[in-house]
Write a protein that holds these residues in place. Structure first.
Motif, PDB file in Angstrom:
ATOM      1  N   ALA A  83       0.812  -1.219   0.000  1.00 18.32           N
ATOM      2  CA  ALA A  83       0.000   0.000   0.000  1.00 18.32           C
ATOM      3  C   ALA A  83       0.850   1.276   0.000  1.00 18.32           C
ATOM      4  N   ILE A  84       1.760   1.355  -0.938  1.00 18.03           N
ATOM      5  CA  ILE A  84       2.650   2.511  -1.061  1.00 18.03           C
ATOM      6  C   ILE A  84       1.819   3.745  -1.410  1.00 18.03           C
ATOM      7  N   THR A  85       2.073   4.822  -0.691  1.00 11.81           N
ATOM      8  CA  THR A  85       1.367   6.080  -0.927  1.00 11.81           C
ATOM      9  C   THR A  85       2.139   6.928  -1.936  1.00 11.81           C
ATOM     10  N   VAL A  90       7.158   9.557  -3.931  1.00 12.49           N
ATOM     11  CA  VAL A  90       7.942  10.769  -4.183  1.00 12.49           C
ATOM     12  C   VAL A  90       9.214  10.764  -3.339  1.00 12.49           C
ATOM     13  N   ARG A  91       9.102  10.376  -2.078  1.00 13.50           N
ATOM     14  CA  ARG A  91      10.284  10.350  -1.205  1.00 13.50           C
ATOM     15  C   ARG A  91      11.294   9.319  -1.704  1.00 13.50           C
ATOM     16  N   GLN A 131      -1.110  -1.810  -4.067  1.00 16.85           N
ATOM     17  CA  GLN A 131      -2.428  -1.568  -3.474  1.00 16.85           C
ATOM     18  C   GLN A 131      -3.167  -2.882  -3.232  1.00 16.85           C
ATOM     19  N   PRO A 132      -3.988  -2.926  -2.199  1.00 17.60           N
ATOM     20  CA  PRO A 132      -4.732  -4.160  -1.902  1.00 17.60           C
ATOM     21  C   PRO A 132      -5.509  -4.652  -3.122  1.00 17.60           C
ATOM     22  N   GLY A 133      -5.362  -5.929  -3.418  1.00 21.06           N
ATOM     23  CA  GLY A 133      -6.083  -6.550  -4.517  1.00 21.06           C
ATOM     24  C   GLY A 133      -5.474  -6.350  -5.889  1.00 21.06           C
TER      25      GLY A 133
END
Length: 156
Positions: A83-85, A90-91, A131-133
């Motif tokens: 679940a990378i945001t 960006v970081r 992301q999940p799924g």
């Protein structure tokens, strides 16, 4: 716009440069408060080698990630469920650029632009498949990034 005739891997300095880059980047991932949410704070044995092998292959070097670690499918699967945001993506790019400086990769603007373009592209895929799924299956080869961008189709 074409760059030099040698691969990005060779231009960067080959295997030693990939190892330096991977070590500097992974250290940042473990110590950065935003990235440690994904990577943790304790390193995993073999991660630097896997990252160096991946970067080397993507940039036109030997197919070590495919031969040793399972190639594209294995990399996608490693991101599953993380679940990378967007802030983490960006970081990651910022940390990668700082690691390229620390690893003394060439500062030549066309090289750095090609490197950044790959990392931007690749991290967007990592964010999406984390992301999940999300479907992380792939029978595609490791993508090849050149002075002109993506040369061999990978996911997306």
């Amino acid at each position: 716009m074409s760059g030099p005739t040698q691969s990005l891997y060779a231009y960067a300095g080959g295997e030693d440069a990939m190892r330096r880059l991977a070590a500097a980047h992974y250290r940042r991932c473990l110590t950065d408060p935003v990235l440690s949410e994904v990577f943790g704070t304790v390193g995993h044995p073999g991660h630097v080698k896997r990252l160096a092998d991946w970067m080397g292959e993507v940039l036109g070097g030997p197919k070590r990630h495919t031969e040793r670690h399972g190639g594209h499918a294995a990399l996608l699967a490693a991101h599953a469920g993380r679940a990378i945001t967007e802030a983490q993506r960006v970081r990651f790019v910022e940390a990668f650029e700082a690691a390229a400086d620390e690893a003394a990769l060439p500062a030549e603007p066309r090289f750095r632009a090609a490197l950044r373009a790959y990392v931007e592209w690749g991290t967007a895929i990592a964010r999406d498949v984390s992301q999940p799924g999300a479907d992380t299956s792939s029978d595609e080869p490791v993508p090849l990034w050149t002075w002109d961008g993506l040369a061999r189709p990978g996911r997306h």
